[in-house]
Design a protein around this motif. Sequence first.
Motif, PDB file in Angstrom:
ATOM      1  N   LEU A   1       5.794  20.610   4.818  1.00 15.12           N
ATOM      2  CA  LEU A   1       6.157  19.714   5.905  1.00 15.12           C
ATOM      3  C   LEU A   1       6.680  20.516   7.094  1.00 15.12           C
ATOM      4  N   SER A   2       6.061  20.305   8.243  1.00 19.06           N
ATOM      5  CA  SER A   2       6.397  21.075   9.438  1.00 19.06           C
ATOM      6  C   SER A   2       7.758  20.674   9.996  1.00 19.06           C
ATOM      7  N   ALA A   3       8.444  21.650  10.565  1.00 16.41           N
ATOM      8  CA  ALA A   3       9.713  21.380  11.239  1.00 16.41           C
ATOM      9  C   ALA A   3       9.523  20.498  12.467  1.00 16.41           C
ATOM     10  N   ASP A   4       8.286  20.393  12.951  1.00 18.54           N
ATOM     11  CA  ASP A   4       8.006  19.555  14.117  1.00 18.54           C
ATOM     12  C   ASP A   4       7.942  18.075  13.776  1.00 18.54           C
ATOM     13  N   GLU A   5       7.807  17.749  12.473  1.00 14.04           N
ATOM     14  CA  GLU A   5       7.745  16.348  12.078  1.00 14.04           C
ATOM     15  C   GLU A   5       9.142  15.735  12.056  1.00 14.04           C
ATOM     16  N   ARG A   6       9.259  14.518  12.564  1.00 13.01           N
ATOM     17  CA  ARG A   6      10.524  13.776  12.515  1.00 13.01           C
ATOM     18  C   ARG A   6      10.491  12.843  11.315  1.00 13.01           C
ATOM     19  N   THR A   7      11.508  12.874  10.492  1.00 11.32           N
ATOM     20  CA  THR A   7      11.513  12.122   9.249  1.00 11.32           C
ATOM     21  C   THR A   7      12.527  10.972   9.275  1.00 11.32           C
ATOM     22  N   ILE A   8      12.374  10.057   8.324  1.00 12.02           N
ATOM     23  CA  ILE A   8      13.314   8.935   8.210  1.00 12.02           C
ATOM     24  C   ILE A   8      14.767   9.422   8.139  1.00 12.02           C
ATOM     25  N   PRO A   9      15.109  10.368   7.234  1.00 14.13           N
ATOM     26  CA  PRO A   9      16.526  10.765   7.177  1.00 14.13           C
ATOM     27  C   PRO A   9      17.026  11.404   8.462  1.00 14.13           C
ATOM     28  N   GLU A  10      16.173  12.111   9.180  1.00 12.06           N
ATOM     29  CA  GLU A  10      16.614  12.696  10.452  1.00 12.06           C
ATOM     30  C   GLU A  10      17.007  11.607  11.436  1.00 12.06           C
ATOM     31  N   TYR A  11      16.219  10.551  11.491  1.00 13.79           N
ATOM     32  CA  TYR A  11      16.570   9.449  12.387  1.00 13.79           C
ATOM     33  C   TYR A  11      17.828   8.727  11.912  1.00 13.79           C
ATOM     34  N   LEU A  12      17.929   8.463  10.614  1.00 12.76           N
ATOM     35  CA  LEU A  12      19.062   7.694  10.113  1.00 12.76           C
ATOM     36  C   LEU A  12      20.379   8.452  10.255  1.00 12.76           C
ATOM     37  N   LYS A  13      20.337   9.768  10.203  1.00  9.86           N
ATOM     38  CA  LYS A  13      21.563  10.539  10.407  1.00  9.86           C
ATOM     39  C   LYS A  13      22.141  10.295  11.797  1.00  9.86           C
TER      40      LYS A  13
ATOM     41  N   TYR B   1       0.814  -1.212   0.000  1.00 13.15           N
ATOM     42  CA  TYR B   1       0.000   0.000   0.000  1.00 13.15           C
ATOM     43  C   TYR B   1       0.850   1.264   0.000  1.00 13.15           C
ATOM     44  N   ALA B   2       0.377   2.257  -0.764  1.00 12.42           N
ATOM     45  CA  ALA B   2       0.941   3.596  -0.705  1.00 12.42           C
ATOM     46  C   ALA B   2       0.476   4.282   0.577  1.00 12.42           C
ATOM     47  N   GLY B   3       0.957   5.501   0.787  1.00 14.26           N
ATOM     48  CA  GLY B   3       0.585   6.233   1.991  1.00 14.26           C
ATOM     49  C   GLY B   3      -0.734   6.979   1.880  1.00 14.26           C
ATOM     50  N   HIS B   4      -1.235   7.143   0.650  1.00 14.24           N
ATOM     51  CA  HIS B   4      -2.481   7.873   0.405  1.00 14.24           C
ATOM     52  C   HIS B   4      -2.819   7.668  -1.067  1.00 14.24           C
ATOM     53  N   THR B   5      -3.931   8.240  -1.495  1.00 10.11           N
ATOM     54  CA  THR B   5      -4.356   8.083  -2.885  1.00 10.11           C
ATOM     55  C   THR B   5      -3.812   9.169  -3.798  1.00 10.11           C
ATOM     56  N   VAL B   6      -3.101  10.158  -3.265  1.00  8.89           N
ATOM     57  CA  VAL B   6      -2.540  11.248  -4.064  1.00  8.89           C
ATOM     58  C   VAL B   6      -1.158  11.628  -3.527  1.00  8.89           C
ATOM     59  N   CYS B   7      -0.466  12.499  -4.285  1.00  8.88           N
ATOM     60  CA  CYS B   7       0.979  12.712  -4.148  1.00  8.88           C
ATOM     61  C   CYS B   7       1.448  13.210  -2.785  1.00  8.88           C
ATOM     62  N   THR B   8       1.074  14.439  -2.413  1.00 10.02           N
ATOM     63  CA  THR B   8       1.631  15.061  -1.211  1.00 10.02           C
ATOM     64  C   THR B   8       1.385  14.232   0.044  1.00 10.02           C
ATOM     65  N   PRO B   9       0.138  13.880   0.357  1.00  4.61           N
ATOM     66  CA  PRO B   9      -0.064  13.125   1.595  1.00  4.61           C
ATOM     67  C   PRO B   9       0.617  11.767   1.599  1.00  4.61           C
ATOM     68  N   SER B  10       0.715  11.133   0.437  1.00  2.50           N
ATOM     69  CA  SER B  10       1.400   9.845   0.375  1.00  2.50           C
ATOM     70  C   SER B  10       2.861   9.985   0.777  1.00  2.50           C
ATOM     71  N   ARG B  11       3.524  11.043   0.305  1.00  2.00           N
ATOM     72  CA  ARG B  11       4.930  11.263   0.625  1.00  2.00           C
ATOM     73  C   ARG B  11       5.113  11.658   2.093  1.00  2.00           C
ATOM     74  N   ALA B  12       4.165  12.428   2.605  1.00  3.98           N
ATOM     75  CA  ALA B  12       4.218  12.779   4.018  1.00  3.98           C
ATOM     76  C   ALA B  12       4.123  11.526   4.882  1.00  3.98           C
ATOM     77  N   GLY B  13       3.236  10.598   4.496  1.00  4.39           N
ATOM     78  CA  GLY B  13       3.095   9.362   5.255  1.00  4.39           C
ATOM     79  C   GLY B  13       4.354   8.528   5.221  1.00  4.39           C
ATOM     80  N   LEU B  14       4.988   8.432   4.053  1.00  6.73           N
ATOM     81  CA  LEU B  14       6.211   7.641   3.926  1.00  6.73           C
ATOM     82  C   LEU B  14       7.312   8.195   4.822  1.00  6.73           C
ATOM     83  N   LEU B  15       7.562   9.490   4.745  1.00  6.15           N
ATOM     84  CA  LEU B  15       8.721  10.064   5.434  1.00  6.15           C
ATOM     85  C   LEU B  15       8.527  10.211   6.935  1.00  6.15           C
TER      86      LEU B  15
END
Length: 427
Positions: A112-124, A76-90
Amino acid sequence: MLGAGAGAGAGTPSADAEPAAAATSTGPPSSRPPNILVVYLDDLGYGDLSCYGSPMIQTPNLDRLARQGTRFTHGYAGHTVCTPSRAGLLTGRVPPRAGLPHVLFPEDTKGLSADERTIPEYLKQAGYTTTCIGKWHLGSQPEHNPTRHGFDHFFGALYSNDMRPFQLWRDEEMVEDPVDQSTLTRRYTEEAIAAIDRAGDDPFFIYLAETMPHLPLAVEPRFEGQSEAGEYGDVVESLDHYLGVLFEALSTRGLDGNTLVIVTSDNGPWYDGDSGPFRGRKIGTYEGGLRVPFIVRWPGVVPRREHDFPVTVIDLLPTLCSYAGVTPDPDVRLDGTNVRRVLEGRRSVPRTPIYYFDDNDGSLAAVRDGGWKLHVQRQDGTTRRLPELYDLERDPGESYNLASRHPDVVERLAGIIDEMEAELAPA
């Protein structure tokens, strides 16, 4: 019940054939965290790869990748359209919780809010070098740039290729306008290979978000007229070719054995493309809107098999953090499941429900839990015959409404929807 397998695409060299392997794993080959390559195709339908049953589009490189790893039939994707799907992934969070329930346009100031924690932030935190290549679509203001959300490097476009201005950016500088879109797939591949080399001895995370096959379609002359599926097929076969170049670059550098590769799509197909056996397409909340190809390869760790366990891109953040040895912030509510044990051979793990949000108003339209899926609203707002309850194991095309036969299941799933809506309601 496992879905029916599809044969490799015609034209795949026989030398690429893989012997059968048991669905077991010996675990990671070393204590070093794996390199991670996530390929997010744009508007690619479930049925658009030959390894997922396409009779008209030949994708030998992705077919080979699927034979070397696990081909999920309930991806499954993160949503049915572009922006929210990418937000869900990251972020590992359903898009409304991540603050991006709708598609963004160039005039929008939100992102994308600065308050959100993303995959690359964790992996760094685990020493990864991090690179974003391709379509971002999570905001255009300086504070929304990928380099402000954990990526060391960015090369790509801020929006979809049907929006204007369509420009190419390198980090926080616009470097090309206008853009010859026919060159993008090749150039993104070149950037990904450069990112691999730039990482040196450090583990790398590359998020390759392809622009294609989102409309308008564009392809290099060498691929024009190649596919039986018209221009759309030409574009998909071009993507397959250049992903093959990228996979070969991993191999020749001796990195296959410690690189986790994930290939999937941001939603179902738009006007062109094939949603496979599923009802609906992009934007809609029937399965064709979210069910997408989902291929995972890591030799020696991810077994060679076809699997029907439901996985979603929202699962990637907790799963990749597990591989990197990083603990997600306990104060951040995640919606994904750590599916590492499934990737490594487990039949299943307890998982969170899968949610389907309406792009028009951001409301929760449907939910899947186990094999059951409940619809409580439709894209057009009509309520005829709602609720709709489907047994996705026996009726993947969502053809037979069983709500009147299973009122207990309807009640249980409706309760899951009520709980999530309560969580997402403004304080």
